[in-house]
Motif scaffolding. Structure first.
Motif, PDB file in Angstrom:
ATOM      1  N   PHE A   8       0.833  -1.197   0.000  1.00  0.00           N
ATOM      2  CA  PHE A   8       0.000   0.000   0.000  1.00  0.00           C
ATOM      3  C   PHE A   8       0.874   1.256   0.000  1.00  0.00           C
ATOM      4  O   PHE A   8       0.612   2.220  -0.734  1.00  0.00           O
ATOM      5  CB  PHE A   8      -0.918  -0.013   1.224  1.00  0.00           C
ATOM      6  N   GLY A   9       1.936   1.253   0.811  1.00  0.00           N
ATOM      7  CA  GLY A   9       2.824   2.402   0.896  1.00  0.00           C
ATOM      8  C   GLY A   9       3.513   2.702  -0.425  1.00  0.00           C
ATOM      9  O   GLY A   9       3.631   3.868  -0.824  1.00  0.00           O
ATOM     10  N   PHE A  10       3.977   1.651  -1.120  1.00  0.00           N
ATOM     11  CA  PHE A  10       4.611   1.853  -2.426  1.00  0.00           C
ATOM     12  C   PHE A  10       3.617   2.481  -3.404  1.00  0.00           C
ATOM     13  O   PHE A  10       3.947   3.424  -4.130  1.00  0.00           O
ATOM     14  CB  PHE A  10       5.116   0.525  -2.990  1.00  0.00           C
ATOM     15  N   ASP A  11       2.397   1.948  -3.443  1.00  0.00           N
ATOM     16  CA  ASP A  11       1.377   2.471  -4.365  1.00  0.00           C
ATOM     17  C   ASP A  11       1.047   3.928  -4.046  1.00  0.00           C
ATOM     18  O   ASP A  11       0.925   4.771  -4.946  1.00  0.00           O
ATOM     19  CB  ASP A  11       0.107   1.622  -4.289  1.00  0.00           C
ATOM     20  N   LEU A  12       0.883   4.237  -2.760  1.00  0.00           N
ATOM     21  CA  LEU A  12       0.544   5.595  -2.353  1.00  0.00           C
ATOM     22  C   LEU A  12       1.685   6.551  -2.678  1.00  0.00           C
ATOM     23  O   LEU A  12       1.465   7.659  -3.194  1.00  0.00           O
ATOM     24  CB  LEU A  12       0.214   5.634  -0.859  1.00  0.00           C
ATOM     25  N   PHE A  13       2.916   6.139  -2.393  1.00  0.00           N
ATOM     26  CA  PHE A  13       4.091   6.966  -2.665  1.00  0.00           C
ATOM     27  C   PHE A  13       4.190   7.285  -4.154  1.00  0.00           C
ATOM     28  O   PHE A  13       4.400   8.447  -4.552  1.00  0.00           O
ATOM     29  CB  PHE A  13       5.335   6.222  -2.175  1.00  0.00           C
ATOM     30  N   LYS A  14       4.007   6.272  -4.993  1.00  0.00           N
ATOM     31  CA  LYS A  14       4.088   6.482  -6.440  1.00  0.00           C
ATOM     32  C   LYS A  14       2.942   7.366  -6.938  1.00  0.00           C
ATOM     33  O   LYS A  14       3.137   8.225  -7.817  1.00  0.00           O
ATOM     34  CB  LYS A  14       4.086   5.131  -7.170  1.00  0.00           C
ATOM     35  N   THR A  15       1.752   7.180  -6.373  1.00  0.00           N
ATOM     36  CA  THR A  15       0.603   7.988  -6.796  1.00  0.00           C
ATOM     37  C   THR A  15       0.793   9.452  -6.417  1.00  0.00           C
ATOM     38  O   THR A  15       0.528  10.358  -7.219  1.00  0.00           O
ATOM     39  CB  THR A  15      -0.699   7.442  -6.169  1.00  0.00           C
ATOM     40  N   ILE A  16       1.264   9.695  -5.192  1.00  0.00           N
ATOM     41  CA  ILE A  16       1.516  11.072  -4.749  1.00  0.00           C
ATOM     42  C   ILE A  16       2.575  11.718  -5.636  1.00  0.00           C
ATOM     43  O   ILE A  16       2.429  12.862  -6.082  1.00  0.00           O
ATOM     44  CB  ILE A  16       1.969  11.092  -3.276  1.00  0.00           C
ATOM     45  N   ARG A  17       3.657  10.998  -5.898  1.00  0.00           N
ATOM     46  CA  ARG A  17       4.742  11.560  -6.716  1.00  0.00           C
ATOM     47  C   ARG A  17       4.241  11.911  -8.112  1.00  0.00           C
ATOM     48  O   ARG A  17       4.560  12.977  -8.648  1.00  0.00           O
ATOM     49  CB  ARG A  17       5.903  10.567  -6.815  1.00  0.00           C
ATOM     50  N   GLU A  18       3.447  11.021  -8.694  1.00  0.00           N
ATOM     51  CA  GLU A  18       2.933  11.266 -10.043  1.00  0.00           C
ATOM     52  C   GLU A  18       2.052  12.507 -10.069  1.00  0.00           C
ATOM     53  O   GLU A  18       2.140  13.327 -10.996  1.00  0.00           O
ATOM     54  CB  GLU A  18       2.150  10.051 -10.530  1.00  0.00           C
ATOM     55  N   GLU A  19       1.212  12.660  -9.036  1.00  0.00           N
ATOM     56  CA  GLU A  19       0.321  13.813  -8.996  1.00  0.00           C
ATOM     57  C   GLU A  19       1.094  15.109  -8.751  1.00  0.00           C
ATOM     58  O   GLU A  19       0.848  16.126  -9.385  1.00  0.00           O
ATOM     59  CB  GLU A  19      -0.736  13.618  -7.898  1.00  0.00           C
ATOM     60  N   ILE A  20       2.059  15.064  -7.838  1.00  0.00           N
ATOM     61  CA  ILE A  20       2.826  16.265  -7.507  1.00  0.00           C
ATOM     62  C   ILE A  20       3.712  16.683  -8.668  1.00  0.00           C
ATOM     63  O   ILE A  20       3.850  17.875  -8.980  1.00  0.00           O
ATOM     64  CB  ILE A  20       3.686  16.018  -6.242  1.00  0.00           C
ATOM     65  N   TYR A  21       4.295  15.693  -9.352  1.00  0.00           N
ATOM     66  CA  TYR A  21       5.255  16.023 -10.395  1.00  0.00           C
ATOM     67  C   TYR A  21       4.611  16.509 -11.683  1.00  0.00           C
ATOM     68  O   TYR A  21       5.298  16.833 -12.634  1.00  0.00           O
ATOM     69  CB  TYR A  21       6.171  14.822 -10.648  1.00  0.00           C
ATOM     70  N   LYS A  22       3.265  16.571 -11.697  1.00  0.00           N
ATOM     71  CA  LYS A  22       2.610  17.242 -12.812  1.00  0.00           C
ATOM     72  C   LYS A  22       2.929  18.735 -12.786  1.00  0.00           C
ATOM     73  O   LYS A  22       2.937  19.397 -13.824  1.00  0.00           O
ATOM     74  CB  LYS A  22       1.092  17.039 -12.724  1.00  0.00           C
ATOM     75  N   ASP A  23       3.186  19.260 -11.580  1.00  0.00           N
ATOM     76  CA  ASP A  23       3.419  20.697 -11.412  1.00  0.00           C
ATOM     77  C   ASP A  23       4.850  21.039 -11.004  1.00  0.00           C
ATOM     78  O   ASP A  23       5.310  22.155 -11.241  1.00  0.00           O
ATOM     79  CB  ASP A  23       2.459  21.261 -10.354  1.00  0.00           C
ATOM     80  N   SER A  24       5.552  20.101 -10.374  1.00  0.00           N
ATOM     81  CA  SER A  24       6.890  20.411  -9.859  1.00  0.00           C
ATOM     82  C   SER A  24       7.818  19.228 -10.055  1.00  0.00           C
ATOM     83  O   SER A  24       7.445  18.088  -9.793  1.00  0.00           O
ATOM     84  CB  SER A  24       6.798  20.761  -8.367  1.00  0.00           C
ATOM     85  N   GLN A  25       9.036  19.519 -10.495  1.00  0.00           N
ATOM     86  CA  GLN A  25      10.018  18.459 -10.726  1.00  0.00           C
ATOM     87  C   GLN A  25      11.138  18.468  -9.686  1.00  0.00           C
ATOM     88  O   GLN A  25      12.104  17.723  -9.823  1.00  0.00           O
ATOM     89  CB  GLN A  25      10.630  18.623 -12.127  1.00  0.00           C
ATOM     90  N   ASP A  26      11.028  19.319  -8.661  1.00  0.00           N
ATOM     91  CA  ASP A  26      12.140  19.406  -7.716  1.00  0.00           C
ATOM     92  C   ASP A  26      11.698  19.402  -6.257  1.00  0.00           C
ATOM     93  O   ASP A  26      12.386  19.895  -5.383  1.00  0.00           O
ATOM     94  CB  ASP A  26      12.983  20.652  -7.996  1.00  0.00           C
ATOM     95  N   GLU A  27      10.517  18.838  -5.987  1.00  0.00           N
ATOM     96  CA  GLU A  27      10.019  18.828  -4.611  1.00  0.00           C
ATOM     97  C   GLU A  27      10.459  17.564  -3.890  1.00  0.00           C
ATOM     98  O   GLU A  27      10.421  16.461  -4.436  1.00  0.00           O
ATOM     99  CB  GLU A  27       8.485  18.932  -4.594  1.00  0.00           C
ATOM    100  N   ASN A  28      10.882  17.733  -2.645  1.00  0.00           N
ATOM    101  CA  ASN A  28      11.201  16.585  -1.802  1.00  0.00           C
ATOM    102  C   ASN A  28       9.901  16.005  -1.244  1.00  0.00           C
ATOM    103  O   ASN A  28       9.003  16.737  -0.842  1.00  0.00           O
ATOM    104  CB  ASN A  28      12.119  17.002  -0.651  1.00  0.00           C
ATOM    105  N   ILE A  29       9.822  14.686  -1.207  1.00  0.00           N
ATOM    106  CA  ILE A  29       8.601  13.987  -0.802  1.00  0.00           C
ATOM    107  C   ILE A  29       8.937  12.987   0.294  1.00  0.00           C
ATOM    108  O   ILE A  29       9.967  12.301   0.230  1.00  0.00           O
ATOM    109  CB  ILE A  29       7.987  13.218  -1.994  1.00  0.00           C
ATOM    110  N   MET A  30       8.087  12.870   1.292  1.00  0.00           N
ATOM    111  CA  MET A  30       8.205  11.776   2.257  1.00  0.00           C
ATOM    112  C   MET A  30       6.831  11.464   2.834  1.00  0.00           C
ATOM    113  O   MET A  30       6.075  12.378   3.171  1.00  0.00           O
ATOM    114  CB  MET A  30       9.163  12.117   3.397  1.00  0.00           C
ATOM    115  N   ILE A  31       6.515  10.195   2.921  1.00  0.00           N
ATOM    116  CA  ILE A  31       5.295   9.755   3.592  1.00  0.00           C
ATOM    117  C   ILE A  31       5.652   8.688   4.619  1.00  0.00           C
ATOM    118  O   ILE A  31       6.750   8.113   4.584  1.00  0.00           O
ATOM    119  CB  ILE A  31       4.243   9.198   2.605  1.00  0.00           C
TER     120      ILE A  31
END
Length: 418
Positions: free
Chosen positions: A48-71
């Motif tokens: 579940f964590g892998f899927d959520l992490f990838k989904t968040i990254r995909e959504e965020i990276y539509k607008d930003s390519q340099d944001e740090n992410i952690m869940i």
């Protein structure tokens, strides 16, 4: 970051002269042995964590390519686990599917979480790891006692009825609990409460661990870091040489940096060659994670150059979880949380906040997940391994015996402000 803490979690300290602290009378090493269902739950949480992490990254990276992410997959899973006890019919089925809980009964899920929560918090005297849960509901709102009892007994949730009509006081209570449970690293989770809000479920996780062998403060210096867009910048980069678990393949190289007595680790994964951190994240799944962990082997004299980094991350998870199949829970029409109350409820928002500070001494990290319900209305050797983290990378903080992923993140732009 806090000063070096006295011993607090797993123990193998009889012979660790390279560590900054020692224990004259160490306790035996504590290990976690999971039963079959608990191991299945950890695997489900990781998936579940892998899927959520990838989904968040995909959504965020539509607008930003340099944001740090952690869940924190564990924090989100525990909060959803509490909410799951109130769900029924298709709402419950969709939650099961999104959380990868198929094949586990509600009782098995609750028992496994209870065992895991207890085990993870009692391991290493040089690491603090705390988990807390709470349920705040509107004073006078009819909540089924069975729902409260289950979450109190299995998740050790604090339960309190408060005046949601006085939103200022309610927010002060809720945000005060968050600040207290994260040692003030996350001071606030909610900015406002809707007049229709009736319940808030909370999970908070706090982690503080000293490296088993600290980085040398005098060795930290400015080194180049190459960003995804091809530009570069000198950043504060830590340095040490140590005996570490290491692996490499065509996709990445990786080290495990242990905390305390080694029960908790930070896994740092550096993309190899022309690969980037996104390529690595796209391959994250339970099978690959298991395979990669099996490939780690101990190497002497691994030279690690790792940027210092500190950042906060916040995301509203509604749309991400809908994309993962959890749809009815957010619907003012279709949600079924009839095991919470006979009055209609739906989830209006799920908010997730994280914090991390990685420096020469160790790591401090925290996570909070809020679910708001509304009503309608080293040995010497001449050979060295060099691990220089000089481009965007992926990291995870894990527990060794269970392989539970406590935090997972991606650093695109390492920054550190005192």
């Amino acid at each position: 970051m806090k000063p070096t803490l006295p011993l607090f979690f797993v123990l193998f300290f009889s012979l660790l002269c390279s560590c900054n602290t020692a224990n004259d009378d160490p306790d035996p090493i504590k290990n976690i042995e999971l039963d079959e269902k608990s191991a299945q739950l950890v695997e489900a949480d990781n998936a579940f964590g892998f899927d959520l992490f990838k989904t968040i990254r995909e959504e965020i990276y539509k607008d930003s390519q340099d944001e740090n992410i952690m869940i924190s997959p564990l924090s989100v899973s525990l909060a959803l686990g509490m909410a799951y006890n109130g769900a029924d019919e298709n709402t419950k089925l969709e939650m099961e599917n999104a959380m990868k809980l198929n094949g586990l009964t509600t009782e098995q899920i609750n028992n496994s979480y209870k065992s895991l929560i207890a085990a993870l918090q009692s391991l290493d005297e040089d690491v603090i790891f705390e988990i807390a849960d709470a349920i705040y509901y509107a004073d006078g709102f009819p909540v089924k006692q069975s729902f409260l009892d289950i979450n109190s007994n299995y998740y050790n949730a604090e339960v309190e009825a408060i005046d949601f009509g006085n939103s200022t006081d309610a927010l002060q209570t809720i945000n005060g609990w968050v600040a207290d449970k994260t040692h003030d690293k996350i001071k606030k989770i909610l900015d406002s409460l809707s007049p229709d809000a009736r319940m808030v479920l909370l999970n908070a996780i706090y982690f503080y661990g000293n490296w088993s062998v600290e980085f040398e403060e005098d060795a930290t210096k400015m080194r180049p870091f190459y960003f995804a867009d091809g530009t570069s910048e000198d950043v504060e980069t830590m340095h040490k040489e140590d005996q570490l678990d290491y692996t490499e393949n065509e996709l990445f190289s990786a080290v495990k940096l242990p905390y305390g007595a080694g029960q908790y680790n930070m896994v740092v994964m550096l993309p190899a060659g022309e690969n980037n951190s996104g390529d690595l994240i796209n391959t994250l799944n339970v099978d690959n994670w298991k395979s990669w962990n099996d490939q780690f082997g101990t190497r002497d004299n691994v030279v690690v150059n790792l940027p210092r980094f500190k950042f906060e991350f916040e995301s509203k998870l509604n749309e991400m979880l809908k994309l993962m199949g959890m749809i009815d829970a957010f619907s003012p029409v279709d949600a079924d949380f009839s095991n919470i109350s006979d009055i209609y409820l739906y989830i209006s928002s799920i908010i997730h906040k994280t914090y991390i500070d990685v420096n020469e001494t160790g790591t401090e990290a925290a996570a909070v997940t809020a679910i708001v319900f509304e009503t309608t209305s080293a040995l010497p050797t001449t050979e060295k391994t060099y691990f220089t983290v000089n481009k965007p990378f992926v990291f995870a903080i894990t527990e060794k015996d269970t392989d539970a992923i406590l935090f997972i993140g991606e650093v695109q732009k390492p920054e550190y402000e005192e």
